[in-house]
Design a protein around this motif. Structure first.
Motif, mmCIF file in Angstrom:
data_model
loop_
_atom_site.group_PDB
_atom_site.id
_atom_site.type_symbol
_atom_site.label_atom_id
_atom_site.label_comp_id
_atom_site.label_asym_id
_atom_site.label_seq_id
_atom_site.Cartn_x
_atom_site.Cartn_y
_atom_site.Cartn_z
ATOM 1 N N LEU A 124 30.633 43.570 25.523
ATOM 2 C CA LEU A 124 30.966 44.051 26.849
ATOM 3 C C LEU A 124 31.322 45.526 26.757
ATOM 4 O O LEU A 124 32.163 45.924 25.959
ATOM 5 C CB LEU A 124 32.156 43.262 27.406
ATOM 6 C CG LEU A 124 32.578 43.600 28.834
ATOM 7 C CD1 LEU A 124 31.525 43.136 29.827
ATOM 8 C CD2 LEU A 124 33.922 42.956 29.157
ATOM 9 N N ARG A 125 30.672 46.356 27.576
ATOM 10 C CA ARG A 125 30.922 47.795 27.561
ATOM 11 C C ARG A 125 32.170 48.113 28.390
ATOM 12 O O ARG A 125 32.098 48.559 29.532
ATOM 13 C CB ARG A 125 29.701 48.533 28.093
ATOM 14 C CG ARG A 125 28.501 48.509 27.168
ATOM 15 C CD ARG A 125 28.716 49.382 25.950
ATOM 16 N NE ARG A 125 29.018 50.753 26.344
ATOM 17 C CZ ARG A 125 28.093 51.661 26.657
ATOM 18 N NH1 ARG A 125 26.814 51.353 26.587
ATOM 19 N NH2 ARG A 125 28.450 52.873 27.025
ATOM 20 N N LYS A 126 33.310 47.904 27.785
ATOM 21 C CA LYS A 126 34.559 48.135 28.512
ATOM 22 C C LYS A 126 34.761 49.605 28.840
ATOM 23 O O LYS A 126 35.449 49.944 29.808
ATOM 24 C CB LYS A 126 35.748 47.590 27.711
ATOM 25 C CG LYS A 126 35.796 46.072 27.681
ATOM 26 C CD LYS A 126 37.165 45.575 27.269
ATOM 27 C CE LYS A 126 37.275 44.071 27.496
ATOM 28 N NZ LYS A 126 38.650 43.575 27.286
ATOM 29 N N ASP A 127 34.177 50.486 28.039
ATOM 30 C CA ASP A 127 34.267 51.910 28.356
ATOM 31 C C ASP A 127 33.596 52.199 29.691
ATOM 32 O O ASP A 127 34.094 52.988 30.496
ATOM 33 C CB ASP A 127 33.639 52.751 27.238
ATOM 34 C CG ASP A 127 32.184 52.395 26.975
ATOM 35 O OD1 ASP A 127 31.830 51.199 27.082
ATOM 36 O OD2 ASP A 127 31.394 53.299 26.637
ATOM 37 N N VAL A 128 32.475 51.520 29.941
ATOM 38 C CA VAL A 128 31.755 51.713 31.197
ATOM 39 C C VAL A 128 32.520 51.089 32.359
ATOM 40 O O VAL A 128 32.589 51.658 33.459
ATOM 41 C CB VAL A 128 30.332 51.117 31.107
ATOM 42 C CG1 VAL A 128 29.615 51.219 32.445
ATOM 43 C CG2 VAL A 128 29.535 51.818 30.015
ATOM 44 N N VAL A 129 33.113 49.926 32.141
ATOM 45 C CA VAL A 129 33.906 49.279 33.195
ATOM 46 C C VAL A 129 35.063 50.191 33.607
ATOM 47 O O VAL A 129 35.304 50.419 34.801
ATOM 48 C CB VAL A 129 34.453 47.913 32.727
ATOM 49 C CG1 VAL A 129 35.253 47.259 33.859
ATOM 50 C CG2 VAL A 129 33.323 46.987 32.280
ATOM 51 N N ALA A 130 35.767 50.733 32.610
ATOM 52 C CA ALA A 130 36.913 51.605 32.900
ATOM 53 C C ALA A 130 36.480 52.850 33.667
ATOM 54 O O ALA A 130 37.124 53.255 34.647
ATOM 55 C CB ALA A 130 37.604 52.000 31.596
ATOM 56 N N ALA A 131 35.368 53.459 33.248
ATOM 57 C CA ALA A 131 34.871 54.657 33.935
ATOM 58 C C ALA A 131 34.423 54.315 35.360
ATOM 59 O O ALA A 131 34.626 55.103 36.289
ATOM 60 C CB ALA A 131 33.722 55.274 33.153
ATOM 61 N N SER A 132 33.821 53.140 35.538
ATOM 62 C CA SER A 132 33.371 52.720 36.866
ATOM 63 C C SER A 132 34.556 52.537 37.807
ATOM 64 O O SER A 132 34.498 52.923 38.986
ATOM 65 C CB SER A 132 32.579 51.413 36.767
ATOM 66 O OG SER A 132 31.408 51.585 35.996
ATOM 67 N N ILE A 133 35.624 51.961 37.304
ATOM 68 C CA ILE A 133 36.832 51.776 38.124
ATOM 69 C C ILE A 133 37.341 53.126 38.610
ATOM 70 O O ILE A 133 37.670 53.298 39.792
ATOM 71 C CB ILE A 133 37.927 51.042 37.335
ATOM 72 C CG1 ILE A 133 37.507 49.589 37.090
ATOM 73 C CG2 ILE A 133 39.266 51.088 38.077
ATOM 74 C CD1 ILE A 133 38.426 48.835 36.142
ATOM 75 N N GLN A 134 37.387 54.090 37.712
ATOM 76 C CA GLN A 134 37.852 55.425 38.098
ATOM 77 C C GLN A 134 36.985 56.027 39.196
ATOM 78 O O GLN A 134 37.489 56.628 40.151
ATOM 79 C CB GLN A 134 37.843 56.350 36.884
ATOM 80 C CG GLN A 134 38.959 56.088 35.893
ATOM 81 C CD GLN A 134 39.039 57.179 34.841
ATOM 82 O OE1 GLN A 134 38.018 57.740 34.446
ATOM 83 N NE2 GLN A 134 40.230 57.480 34.387
ATOM 84 N N LYS A 135 35.681 55.873 39.071
ATOM 85 C CA LYS A 135 34.761 56.438 40.068
ATOM 86 C C LYS A 135 34.934 55.758 41.427
ATOM 87 O O LYS A 135 34.947 56.418 42.468
ATOM 88 C CB LYS A 135 33.314 56.279 39.605
ATOM 89 C CG LYS A 135 32.986 56.938 38.277
ATOM 90 C CD LYS A 135 32.588 58.368 38.434
ATOM 91 C CE LYS A 135 32.114 58.948 37.108
ATOM 92 N NZ LYS A 135 31.683 60.357 37.244
ATOM 93 N N VAL A 136 35.050 54.436 41.426
ATOM 94 C CA VAL A 136 35.202 53.705 42.686
ATOM 95 C C VAL A 136 36.547 54.038 43.333
ATOM 96 O O VAL A 136 36.654 54.151 44.560
ATOM 97 C CB VAL A 136 35.060 52.183 42.462
ATOM 98 C CG1 VAL A 136 35.272 51.426 43.772
ATOM 99 C CG2 VAL A 136 33.685 51.849 41.892
ATOM 100 N N GLU A 137 37.579 54.218 42.513
ATOM 101 C CA GLU A 137 38.892 54.586 43.052
ATOM 102 C C GLU A 137 38.847 55.938 43.760
ATOM 103 O O GLU A 137 39.529 56.146 44.764
ATOM 104 C CB GLU A 137 39.939 54.597 41.936
ATOM 105 C CG GLU A 137 40.370 53.197 41.512
ATOM 106 C CD GLU A 137 41.351 53.206 40.359
ATOM 107 O OE1 GLU A 137 41.401 54.232 39.620
ATOM 108 O OE2 GLU A 137 42.069 52.202 40.185
#
Length: 357
Positions: free
Chosen positions: A158-171
């Motif tokens: 699981l690309r957790k780095d991508v999940v974390a970055a995606s959360i920041q962008k959506v926020e």
């Protein structure tokens, strides 16, 4: 579908009235050269860049919106389209249209978003997995988290780095919506794009020491070894004594639509790594990503360190784009867009649950 212009932009054919002219008007308003509205100027950060309209010489009556290709800088772009909001129909929709839209996904009002499709690159098989809109419509409250997590899985992990970055962008997009009362968006989507191929700095897997240091963020592994930013390892050629020269390549991709074949133009990053002490007498000769059967002895534990102990600040810095798209149903308003805000908050919650678990 989406076409590509030779200059690297993409072309979206204008829909029939009133949808097409409404979308064109939206882009013209946001990208007006005389615009001084801080809300609209901020909104530009979250949209594809707009370059006006274009018509082919052979069909001057066909009009296309000329837009930035958000996937262009990626080598193996992973793409997901998520429709946002509690309603996928606008305030002027007929009763028949409302019923049609609601029947497509009755949970839209409760969940606040719908996965319209995804295309994910799997490093392990060097191939794409594609899911269409029917995949998203089958997702329930209980399965939506697992359904979306598929988009962030590389085939190895699981690309957790991508999940974390995606959360920041959506926020950031949520923050914009919380501060504006000019526009309401219906049947609009978020386009998620991240790099699915090997993109890392370099590290000697035998002892996790660096071949080069070029100012990349550092993190400390549990064993005291220093690690710099790394996603996936890509073997590009072999060296003497079984050592493997590995590097991360970024690329340009002429690829936008979910079902369009990707073409890549690869260039290597400045950082490279040497992988030593592979405990193999034979020299590996491959141009594909390291596969499970190649991982033995000391190499696999070190790879696990690389993948699962990346520093938090590195994970948040993954190469990810999240852009708003599809504006055929955007209307003036004097209130917050509560339906879109509801969908964004629910999507962030799901992404956070994926990250936490």
């Amino acid at each position: 579908g989406i076409l590509q212009h030779p200059d690297g932009t993409v072309l979206k054919q204008l829909q029939p009235p009133p949808r097409g002219p409404r979308e064109q008007e939206f882009y013209n308003k946001v990208y007006d050269s005389d615009c001084c509205d801080s809300i609209l100027l901020e909104l530009r950060k979250y949209l594809p860049k707009y370059f006006g309209v274009w018509s082919p010489p052979t069909a001057p009556n066909d009009t296309y919106l000329k837009l930035e290709d958000v996937t262009r800088k990626f080598n193996k772009p992973c793409i997901m389209d998520v429709k946002i909001g509690q309603k996928s129909y606008d305030p002027y929709a007929s009763a028949e249209k409302i019923q049609q839209q609601v029947s497509k996904y009755p949970l839209m009002e409760e969940i606040g978003f719908l996965v319209l499709g995804m295309r994910v690159y799997h490093v392990s098989s060097d191939s794409y997995e594609t899911q269409n809109q029917h995949y998203g419509r089958r997702l329930t409250k209980e399965t939506v988290k697992d359904g979306i997590s598929k988009f962030f899985h590389s085939g190895y992990c699981l690309r957790k780095d991508v999940v974390a970055a995606s959360i920041q962008k959506v926020e950031k997009i949520l923050e914009w919506f919380e501060g504006q009362t000019q526009l309401n968006f219906y049947a609009s989507s978020l386009l998620f794009v991240y790099e699915g191929s090997c993109q890392a700095t370099t590290v000697r897997l035998s002892d996790v020491t660096l071949a080069e240091k070029r100012g990349v963020s550092k993190g400390l592994l549990s064993g005291g070894d220093v690690l710099e930013y790394n996603n996936n390892i890509h073997v590009i050629n072999s060296t003497e004594n079984g050592k493997i020269e590995a590097s991360v390549s970024k690329g340009l991709s002429k690829f936008y639509a979910l079902h369009k074949k990707a073409c890549s133009k690869r260039h290597h990053s400045q950082l490279s790594l040497k992988v030593g002490n592979s405990e193999q007498d034979n020299v590996w000769k491959t141009s594909t990503c390291i596969t499970q059967e190649h991982l033995n002895g000391n190499v696999l534990p070190q790879l696990e360190k690389v993948f699962y102990h990346m520093p938090a600040e590195t994970k948040e810095g993954a190469n990810v784009e999240v852009r708003m798209i599809d504006f055929a149903h955007v209307f003036p308003s004097n209130t917050k867009d509560e339906g879109y805000i509801y969908g964004l908050k629910n999507l962030i919650t799901v992404l956070q649950n994926i990250l936490d678990n």
